[in-house]
Design a protein around this motif. Structure first.
Motif, PDB file in Angstrom:
ATOM      1  N   ARG A 214      -2.351  -2.219 -10.601  1.00 24.56           N
ATOM      2  CA  ARG A 214      -1.986  -3.202  -9.586  1.00 24.56           C
ATOM      3  C   ARG A 214      -2.387  -4.623  -9.965  1.00 24.56           C
ATOM      4  N   HIS A 215      -3.441  -4.760 -10.761  1.00 25.94           N
ATOM      5  CA  HIS A 215      -3.886  -6.103 -11.147  1.00 25.94           C
ATOM      6  C   HIS A 215      -2.878  -6.739 -12.115  1.00 25.94           C
TER       7      HIS A 215
ATOM      8  N   ASP B 206      -3.698   7.390  -7.489  1.00 28.37           N
ATOM      9  CA  ASP B 206      -4.612   6.382  -6.939  1.00 28.37           C
ATOM     10  C   ASP B 206      -5.460   5.767  -8.052  1.00 28.37           C
ATOM     11  N   GLU B 207      -5.926   6.605  -8.965  1.00 28.33           N
ATOM     12  CA  GLU B 207      -6.728   6.101 -10.084  1.00 28.33           C
ATOM     13  C   GLU B 207      -5.901   5.175 -10.971  1.00 28.33           C
TER      14      GLU B 207
ATOM     15  N   TRP C  16      -3.168   3.493 -10.130  1.00 29.07           N
ATOM     16  CA  TRP C  16      -2.790   2.287  -9.394  1.00 29.07           C
ATOM     17  C   TRP C  16      -3.948   1.287  -9.320  1.00 29.07           C
ATOM     18  N   SER C  17      -5.169   1.783  -9.257  1.00 23.32           N
ATOM     19  CA  SER C  17      -6.309   0.869  -9.204  1.00 23.32           C
ATOM     20  C   SER C  17      -6.384  -0.005 -10.452  1.00 23.32           C
ATOM     21  N   ARG C  18      -5.840   0.502 -11.564  1.00 28.56           N
ATOM     22  CA  ARG C  18      -5.792  -0.292 -12.805  1.00 28.56           C
ATOM     23  C   ARG C  18      -4.516  -1.124 -12.903  1.00 28.56           C
TER      24      ARG C  18
ATOM     25  N   THR D 111       0.864  -1.188   0.000  1.00 32.33           N
ATOM     26  CA  THR D 111       0.000   0.000   0.000  1.00 32.33           C
ATOM     27  C   THR D 111       0.896   1.231   0.000  1.00 32.33           C
TER      28      THR D 111
END
Length: 366
Positions: A184-185, A177-178, A180-182, A89
């Motif tokens: 990180r997968h 943050d936006e 990373w939300s994509r 995180t």
């Protein structure tokens, strides 16, 4: 030239593949500051830049030498902590950054300003007057902005640390943050794949999947990363970290700072990308094309296949002289040869030559 990591005695379970949001934020800042390095991210960079508030853009310029011309080890702070691994995180990894001592923080922040030895013990900047003076002298040669930052950092490390943390948190809120939300997968999937390779096929296979320019010797005791730089590190009980990045291509970076855990920060592979040329191959190709006679030969060989005698006649050279030049071009992988009856035909490998510019750029940025 290469960076070598000695891993004799390294246990397999001490090789970890872990995504890092802080490292990815550092790479995002680099891409925003130096978009020419990352043409594939042009649309993302344009979108983020267009909606970024001016005050944040101004702050990004205050210390952009931490991410523009290089990639500061501050974005991999867990490597300085015994047994450290990415928290997973951004908040947790900023907490790991806070655990660095002031000396570690200053040394990493002024890594390229000070021009001190990177992979051997260096003088303590906060307590050694000679090292401090040298750092400021070198900073002065790089402009007033870097002098101001270096002076602030040496005089008051806590305030600079607080400034950097607030800046990174604001970047996360504004755009990261936006992203990373994509991302990180994809990074988690790559980490799982590399970990499975490690478990089932061993370190050599996993490193080959990281990049063709990362190799393990036959004894399994040394990793070599083909780069236009020299460096050396030794893995101790802390092990070796592999940190994938979605935003990093073409940069393949090796943290080999003295006293820190070695880290390979590697771009997640893309199937459409050709395997990168080695530094040796790149050097051979650039040298082969530096001779005016070979340049003229290439002009003909790009259009059609020719025999040695045909090239000799066209260029007014002897056949042995043409053969010597062709030998240099062939050794560099620029010319292909095929036989037709009793004739041997030579032709320029246009695909290889077409990649030379991107190979050169990738090689010097790797």
């Amino acid at each position: 030239m290469s960076v070598r990591i000695d891993i004799a005695g390294l246990r397999p379970e001490r090789v970890l593949v872990v995504p890092s949001p802080l490292a990815e934020l550092g790479m995002a800042l680099h891409a925003l500051s130096e978009p020419g390095h990352h043409p594939g991210l042009a649309a993302w960079v344009t979108g983020v830049t267009a909606r970024m508030e001016p005050h944040l853009a101004d702050r990004m310029c205050e210390a952009d030498f931490l991410w523009r011309t290089t990639f500061s080890d501050l974005f991999l702070p867990y490597a300085a902590v015994p047994g450290g691994v990415p928290d997973g995180t951004l908040a947790g990894e900023l907490g790991q950054l806070d655990k660095l001592t002031d000396e570690q923080f200053v040394d990493a922040a002024l890594e390229f300003t000070c021009v001190l030895s990177y992979d051997t013990r260096a003088p303590a900047l906060l307590s050694d007057p000679v090292a401090r003076r040298r750092a400021l002298e070198v900073a002065a040669s790089r402009g007033p902005q870097q002098v101001r930052f270096a002076q602030r950092l040496l005089d008051d490390p806590p305030s600079v640390r607080a400034w950097l943390r607030r800046f990174l948190e604001d970047c996360a809120e504004a755009f990261f943050d936006e992203a990373w939300s994509r991302l990180r997968h994809q990074l988690a999937a790559d980490a799982r794949h590399k970990t499975e390779l490690l478990r089932r096929k061993g370190l050599a296979e996993a490193l080959a999947a990281v990049s063709p320019v990362v190799t393990l010797d036959e004894a399994g005791e040394r990793i070599t990363v083909d780069k236009l730089t020299d460096g050396h590190a030794v893995v101790d009980a802390d092990g070796l970290l592999l940190v994938p990045t979605s935003l990093g291509w073409p940069h393949l970076m090796v943290l080999h700072r003295y006293g820190w855990q070695p880290v390979l920060h590697y771009p997640v592979g893309s199937p459409e990308l050709a395997a990168p040329a080695s530094v040796e191959a790149l050097t051979l190709r650039m040298a082969a094309l530096s001779h005016p006679v070979r340049m003229r030969l290439c002009r003909h060989l790009a259009r059609s296949a020719y025999t040695t005698s045909e090239l000799a006649q066209v260029h007014g050279l002897s056949a042995p002289e043409v053969s010597r030049h062709l030998g240099v071009l062939k050794k560099a992988g620029l010319v292909t040869t095929r036989r037709r009856g009793r004739y041997v035909l030579h032709q320029l490998d246009v695909t290889v030559v077409a990649r030379l510019g991107s190979d050169f750029l990738e090689g010097i940025l790797r």
